[in-house]
Structures are given as C-alpha cells and as structure tokens.
Design a protein around this motif. Structure first.
Motif, PDB file in Angstrom:
ATOM      1  N   ALA A   1       0.825  -1.237   0.084  1.00 49.93           N
ATOM      2  CA  ALA A   1      -0.025  -0.112   0.001  1.00 49.93           C
ATOM      3  C   ALA A   1       0.997   1.369   0.078  1.00 49.93           C
ATOM      4  N   GLY A   2       2.248   1.192   0.034  1.00 49.05           N
ATOM      5  CA  GLY A   2       3.093   2.248   0.236  1.00 49.05           C
ATOM      6  C   GLY A   2       2.835   3.035   1.504  1.00 49.05           C
ATOM      7  N   ILE A   3       2.351   2.187   2.484  1.00 51.87           N
ATOM      8  CA  ILE A   3       2.400   2.842   3.983  1.00 51.87           C
ATOM      9  C   ILE A   3       3.319   2.456   4.848  1.00 51.87           C
ATOM     10  N   ALA A   4       3.950   3.006   5.613  1.00 52.85           N
ATOM     11  CA  ALA A   4       4.879   2.670   6.615  1.00 52.85           C
ATOM     12  C   ALA A   4       4.125   1.999   7.692  1.00 52.85           C
ATOM     13  N   ASN A   5       4.740   1.017   8.333  1.00 57.78           N
ATOM     14  CA  ASN A   5       4.207   0.180   9.338  1.00 57.78           C
ATOM     15  C   ASN A   5       4.736   0.557  10.465  1.00 57.78           C
ATOM     16  N   ARG A   6       4.005   1.301  11.628  1.00 55.23           N
ATOM     17  CA  ARG A   6       4.358   1.410  12.992  1.00 55.23           C
ATOM     18  C   ARG A   6       3.442   0.790  13.989  1.00 55.23           C
ATOM     19  N   PRO A   7       3.891  -0.467  14.502  1.00 58.39           N
ATOM     20  CA  PRO A   7       3.075  -1.396  15.104  1.00 58.39           C
ATOM     21  C   PRO A   7       2.934  -0.958  16.432  1.00 58.39           C
ATOM     22  N   HIS A   8       1.631  -1.114  16.926  1.00 60.81           N
ATOM     23  CA  HIS A   8       1.484  -0.503  18.636  1.00 60.81           C
ATOM     24  C   HIS A   8       1.908  -1.817  19.194  1.00 60.81           C
ATOM     25  N   ILE A   9       2.588  -1.281  20.264  1.00 62.33           N
ATOM     26  CA  ILE A   9       3.256  -2.695  21.140  1.00 62.33           C
ATOM     27  C   ILE A   9       2.400  -3.047  22.489  1.00 62.33           C
ATOM     28  N   LYS A  10       1.030  -2.304  22.465  1.00 59.92           N
ATOM     29  CA  LYS A  10       0.121  -2.606  23.643  1.00 59.92           C
ATOM     30  C   LYS A  10      -0.352  -3.898  23.733  1.00 59.92           C
ATOM     31  N   THR A  11      -0.209  -4.452  22.611  1.00 59.39           N
ATOM     32  CA  THR A  11      -0.618  -5.904  22.388  1.00 59.39           C
ATOM     33  C   THR A  11       0.457  -6.896  23.033  1.00 59.39           C
ATOM     34  N   HIS A  12       1.592  -6.976  22.645  1.00 55.95           N
ATOM     35  CA  HIS A  12       2.448  -7.716  23.193  1.00 55.95           C
ATOM     36  C   HIS A  12       3.484  -7.321  24.201  1.00 55.95           C
ATOM     37  N   LYS A  13       3.731  -5.971  24.403  1.00 54.94           N
ATOM     38  CA  LYS A  13       4.432  -5.381  25.398  1.00 54.94           C
ATOM     39  C   LYS A  13       5.846  -6.107  25.514  1.00 54.94           C
ATOM     40  N   SER A  14       6.385  -6.265  24.687  1.00 59.15           N
ATOM     41  CA  SER A  14       7.851  -6.907  24.818  1.00 59.15           C
ATOM     42  C   SER A  14       8.777  -6.280  23.559  1.00 59.15           C
ATOM     43  N   PRO A  15       9.865  -5.805  23.989  1.00 60.82           N
ATOM     44  CA  PRO A  15      10.981  -5.477  23.015  1.00 60.82           C
ATOM     45  C   PRO A  15      11.330  -6.618  22.050  1.00 60.82           C
TER      46      PRO A  15
END
Length: 359
Positions: A39-53
């Motif tokens: 889609a030509g869109i950068a992915n900036r995932p939300h870590i609220k789900t896994h909370k793991s570095p």
C-alpha cells in the motif's frame, strides 16, 4: 481431549497459561508488513498488544519504521531495550510525565500526540530538558468519540500553537477512523491539511490506526503510516472483524477443567483474572478450540463458568483446553510472561516486559 502439547504445558508450567505460537507470530508480522509495503504505507506497530521489546524488534527487523506506545512507561521499556523512533499516541500531562518524557527524548527519537492546548503548553518543558526538538502530532477524532479534536478548525489552531511553542515541531496528524468512516476521515484530513498549509506548515506524518482497519489500508489519501497492534497475536474480535482467521490467532490460554458438577455446566481454572471481563461486544468470553459450541458464560475471579447446553462434545474434569481470547491485549497485560512454542516444541518463556505500565 487434551493435546500432547497441552499436557506438556500443564505439566511444566501449570494452568492457566498464555501460550504463543511463534510460527504464527512470524507469519502475522510478515503478512501485515507485506500489506503495508504493497500500500506504500509505513508500518508503525502498536506494542500495547505484546508489550515485549523482543517482539517489537522482530517487527522492526521485518520492516516496521518504528513503534507506537500508548503510555510513557511502555516507551521507557522499549527505549531501554534500544528501540528508537517511538510514537506515544496519548495525551501526556503533568510535571512528572514531562520530566520522564524529557529523559526519554534525550535517548530516543520520540513523537507525541496532543488534542488540546493544555497538553501542548506543557511539552516545551520536556523539550528543554532533552535539549532536542520534540515532534508533536495533533490527534483528530474522525468518528470514534474517544480522544481527538472534533473539527479541522481545532486541529489547525493546535498546529499553530505547536509551531509557535519553543522546542516543539508540528509533525502532522494522527487519526483512528472507524472501520466504515474513512470517507469522513478524508474530508476532515483534507480540510485540516489545507488549513495548516495556509499558515506555512505541512503534515509530514499522517498516521492511521487499528488492526481492524487493515482492510482499509491506504484508503486515506495522504496517509504516511499505519498503527496496527493486535495483528501480531489476533483474537476473537479480529476474526469477527474479518481481518484474521482462527489459524492466525497466535496466543491461546491453556486452561484446565476443574469441575463438571452437572451435565450442562463446568468450571475452568481461568476466570476474570486471566481472560478479563472485556467481551469486545461478543457472546461469551472466548472460543474453546476443542469445544467451539461451548460458551464461557461468566466469571468469578478464578472460575470460568462453562455453559455446555449447546455443545455436542463436552470436556471431562482434568482436560486441558485451548482458548482464543476475545481481546488479547488486555489478557496479555494480566501475564508476567508467556510461554513460546514452535509446533510441538516448547521454546521457553518470554517476559511481558511492559506489563502494568499504565502511566
């Protein structure tokens, strides 16, 4: 019926236990990253789900441009692990948070969201402490009636305030459209963009959000990035939203049937302190893979009440079942750690490092 892996999990770790299939995690990461790339869109995932570095780094290695955190405590954990390029998608207020934000900004590239003048007026304190310019996006409400300014005129006014504040830079807009509200979101964004440009500003960052909105990825003309979170694990809500299948659900709660006091009912050892009371608008509190017609009808703290009246198959006392949670994000926050598996092999435990970071 208890699977061999479930029996081994119960024997080595006990139940209830959160178990993550790393093959599915890696597949989910790769699939959504490919969707964003296409889609030509950068992915900036939300870590609220896994909370793991550890998992955040897997997402970045797959191509994500950075991460999203909801609270500064989450961001501190991620930055401590060496993760840079962090969006905090939440209003930060008060001297205590400004001091922490300043310290965080000194060692990581941080962008924050704001939807009111009070929040913006406090942010120069953090910028001054860090010695770096702080980027700020204006959060816009495009139908959810949660946080965010309700009109483009308000968004334009806040953009001007940000640009006029010492140490701050207006970066753009953050939106979280409803799944059916993207046409209205486009109108809002177009008007807001025209307004800031009329004042000599521009929106270099236009962030949309939500795993349920993956089916709308790229629909907002001008969007630069998307903030999906739940996709890494998925859950019953994502299946209901049509953006995941049961086979995409990477986290299961393994739970033991501890009582069958009557033919049409039973008790699990997973109650509200494991699966939480958040139904996500669905009937019951999770899907039992071995008995999909069974209903987790209600909870006590450590008791999951089974309604077996519609179930053709019924578990026995001692059976270990696998549950797909309704809302996996809140379930993970109940756990100190999850058990990682690959196929039938147990890989070990993964700490939920940002668990409980609510401020």
């Amino acid at each position: 019926m208890t699977t061999p892996l479930a029996a081994k999990i119960a024997r080595e770790y006990g139940t209830p236990c959160a178990v993550v299939d790393m093959e599915k995690v890696e597949r989910n990461i790769a699939r959504v990253q490919a969707q964003c790339d296409a889609a030509g869109i950068a992915n900036r995932p939300h870590i609220k789900t896994h909370k793991s570095p550890v998992l955040a780094k897997l997402q970045i290695e797959a191509g994500a441009k950075g991460i999203t955190c909801q609270k500064i405590g989450e961001a501190e954990i991620m930055a401590e692990a060496g993760i840079d390029n962090i969006l905090i998608s939440y209003n930060l207020i008060g001297e205590e948070k400004m001091a922490r934000l300043g310290a965080l900004q000194a060692k990581a590239d941080v962008t924050v969201a704001a939807d009111n003048a009070t929040v913006i007026s406090g942010l120069p304190q953090a910028a001054a402490q860090s010695g770096r310019t702080l980027s700020v996006v204006v959060e816009c409400d495009t139908g959810r009636k949660r946080a965010g300014v309700e009109t483009p005129a308000e968004a334009i006014q806040l953009a001007q305030q940000i640009a006029a504040s010492e140490g701050l830079r207006f970066a753009g807009f953050m939106l979280y459209p409803t799944e059916s509200g993207w046409e209205d979101a486009q109108k809002f964004y177009d008007e807001a963009l025209a307004g800031v440009r009329a004042h000599g500003l521009d929106a270099t960052m236009v962030s949309t959000g939500g795993s349920p909105n993956l089916k709308n990825l790229g629909k907002l003309k001008g969007a630069t990035e998307h903030r999906p979170g739940t996709y890494i694990y998925n859950d019953r809500m994502q299946v209901a939203a049509g953006v995941a299948s049961w086979d995409d659900c990477a986290l299961h709660i393994y739970s033991t049937v501890v009582s069958r006091a009557a033919p049409e009912r039973g008790i699990l050892d997973a109650g509200s302190k494991t699966l939480t009371t958040d139904t996500g608008g669905l009937d019951g509190h999770g899907l039992i893979l071995e008995h999909p017609e069974a209903k987790i009808a209600r909870f006590a703290e450590e008791h999951g009440f089974l309604d077996l009246s519609r179930s053709n198959t019924r578990p026995n006392v001692g059976d270990v079942v696998r549950i797909v949670p309704n809302h996996v994000c809140v379930v993970v926050n109940m756990m100190d750690e999850v058990v990682m598996v690959r196929g039938d092999e147990i890989l070990g435990v993964l700490p939920v490092a940002a668990r409980g970071k609510l401020r």
